[in-house]
Design an enzyme around this catalytic site. Structure first.
Site, mmCIF file in Angstrom:
data_model
loop_
_atom_site.group_PDB
_atom_site.id
_atom_site.type_symbol
_atom_site.label_atom_id
_atom_site.label_comp_id
_atom_site.label_asym_id
_atom_site.label_seq_id
_atom_site.Cartn_x
_atom_site.Cartn_y
_atom_site.Cartn_z
ATOM 1 N N CYS A 118 -7.040 8.468 5.086
ATOM 2 C CA CYS A 118 -7.638 9.471 4.205
ATOM 3 C C CYS A 118 -7.421 10.794 4.912
ATOM 4 O O CYS A 118 -8.138 11.123 5.860
ATOM 5 C CB CYS A 118 -9.128 9.208 3.983
ATOM 6 S SG CYS A 118 -9.897 10.509 2.979
ATOM 7 N N CYS A 121 -10.460 13.361 4.598
ATOM 8 C CA CYS A 121 -11.782 13.073 5.176
ATOM 9 C C CYS A 121 -11.798 11.667 5.749
ATOM 10 O O CYS A 121 -11.217 11.419 6.796
ATOM 11 C CB CYS A 121 -12.878 13.273 4.132
ATOM 12 S SG CYS A 121 -14.531 13.153 4.817
ATOM 13 N N SER A 122 -12.447 10.747 5.056
ATOM 14 C CA SER A 122 -12.631 9.411 5.629
ATOM 15 C C SER A 122 -12.871 8.358 4.552
ATOM 16 O O SER A 122 -13.544 7.369 4.802
ATOM 17 C CB SER A 122 -13.828 9.436 6.581
ATOM 18 O OG SER A 122 -14.965 9.935 5.899
ATOM 19 N N CYS A 123 -12.334 8.589 3.343
ATOM 20 C CA CYS A 123 -12.544 7.618 2.275
ATOM 21 C C CYS A 123 -11.978 6.261 2.700
ATOM 22 O O CYS A 123 -10.904 6.185 3.290
ATOM 23 C CB CYS A 123 -11.913 8.108 0.975
ATOM 24 S SG CYS A 123 -12.815 9.515 0.285
#
Lengths: 212, 108
Positions: A118, A121-123
Site C-alpha cells: 500500500c 499508507c497501510s491498507c
C-alpha cells in the site's frame, strides 16, 4: 499479533489501560489515545468497554485465519474457484467475517508471482490477517515495492526467476488483496491442518514462498 | 514543499522520486503497545459506525505537514487524523482534545 503477556477474561468489560507503574501508561502517546477515547465516550459515540472489546476482537485475528483459507483452497478445487470468484463469501465458509472489506485474491502460478503493497499508507486485509507487520508500513517498502519489487523480494530471501512475471498490487482504502501462494511440491496427501502450518503471513503478502 | 507543485505529498511515496527511502526495508517488528491497540480499536469502531471511513483516516494523515508526518509514529498519525475528523464533524469541540490531554497530564 500475539497477546502481550496477560490473559484476557473474555466476555467481561475491562479496561486495557496498563497499570500506572507501566512506563507506557503515562507516555504522551498513551495520554493522547486515552484523551481521545474518553472524549468519544463522553460524547456518547463509544460505550465504556467497547474499545476494550474491540482490542480483544482484533487480538483474535491472526494470520492463521488466512492460512486456513489458503490450505482449504489448496485441498479443495471447488473452494479454490469460489475463493477466486467470490472471496468474501468463500472466507465466510470458514467462519471468517471480513466486515465489509472488499477483497481480491491474486494467485501465484508457474508464471506469475504476486506481491502486495500500500504505497499511500497501510491498507491490508486486516480482518483476515490481523495488524500488518511494521515493515509493510515502512517508507522503504511502500516506496520501493512498486519500482524494484525483485530487489525488495530478494531482501526477504525470495529470488524470483527472470522468466516469472512479478505483479505488484497497490492496495487502496476500498480494495485489499490476498496472495494465494502456489502449493509447494512434496505436500501431496497432506491434511489441511498440515498445509496451513506452512502458510506464513508473509507468504500471503507475497514476500515469502511456502515450502514443504 | 510548496515551492515545487510537481512535488508529491509526503504520503505519496510509491516509486520514491526523491530517493528518500531507497535503503533496505527495516525488518524489525514490534508487538503493539496498549495505546497503539487502543487507537487502532477506536478507529475501527468509528469506521464501523460510519463516522470515519478509511479514506477520511488517510485524508487526515495526508493533511499533516511533511515534518509532522516524518516525526510522528504510525498510530500518533492516526490519533491526529481521528481528532481532526471528529472536530470536522462537531463530535469533539475545538480545543477539547488539547484540554483533555492537559488534564490527564496534570494527573500523572
Amino acid at each position: 499479533m500475539p497477546h502481550d503477556g496477560h490473559d484476557h477474561d473474555h466476555g467481561h468489560d475491562h479496561d486495557h489501560a496498563p497499570p500506572p507503574d507501566d512506563p507506557s501508561f503515562s507516555s504522551d502517546q498513551a495520554i493522547a489515545a486515552r484523551a481521545l477515547r474518553l472524549l468519544l465516550e463522553e460524547a456518547g459515540i463509544l460505550a465504556p468497554g467497547e474499545v476494550a472489546r474491540q482490542i480483544d476482537r482484533m487480538d483474535g485475528i491472526q494470520p492463521s485465519m488466512g492460512a486456513a483459507v489458503v490450505a482449504r483452497a489448496w485441498a479443495d478445487p471447488a473452494f479454490h474457484d469460489r475463493l477466486i470468484a467470490t472471496p468474501v463469501a468463500a472466507c465466510s465458509e470458514l467462519g471468517v467475517d471480513l466486515q465489509g472489506t472488499h477483497l481480491h485474491v491474486v494467485e501465484n502460478t508457474a508464471s506469475v508471482h504476486n506481491v502486495i503493497v500500500c504505497t499511500l499508507c497501510s491498507c491490508y486485509p486486516k480482518m483476515l490477517l490481523g495488524i500488518p507487520p511494521d515493515w509493510y508500513k515502512s517508507y522503504e517498502y511502500r516506496s520501493r515495492a512498486v519500482i524494484e519489487p525483485r530487489a525488495v523480494l530478494a531482501e526477504f530471501g525470495v529470488a524470483v526467476p527472470e522468466e516469472i512475471e512479478v505483479r505488484v498490487h497497490d492496495s487502496t482504502a476500498d480494495l485489499r488483496y490476498l496472495v494465494l501462494p502456489a502449493r509447494p511440491a512434496g505436500t501431496e496427501g497432506w491434511s489441511e491442518e498440515k498445509l496451513a502450518a506452512i502458510v506464513t503471513r508473509d507468504a500471503m503478502i507475497g514476500t515469502a514462498i511456502p515450502s514443504a | 514543499m510548496s515551492e515545487n507543485p510537481e512535488r508529491r505529498g509526503m504520503h505519496d511515496m510509491g516509486g520514491d522520486p526523491d530517493h528518500r527511502w531507497s535503503g533496505p526495508v527495516p525488518r524489525a517488528e514490534h508487538v503493539l503497545a496498549p495505546w497503539e491497540k487502543e487507537v487502532d480499536a477506536i478507529r475501527t469502531l468509528l469506521g464501523r459506525k460510519g463516522l470515519q471511513t478509511a479514506d477520511e483516516l488517510r485524508l487526515g494523515i495526508e493533511k499533516l505537514s511533511g515534518e509532522d508526518y516524518a516525526r510522528l509514529s504510525y498510530y500518533e498519525r492516526w490519533t491526529r487524523s481521528v481528532v481532526h475528523t471528529m472536530e470536522l464533524k462537531g463530535i469533539i469541540a475545538p480545543g477539547a482534545f488539547a484540554a483533555k490531554v492537559a488534564a490527564l497530564k496534570g494527573q500523572r
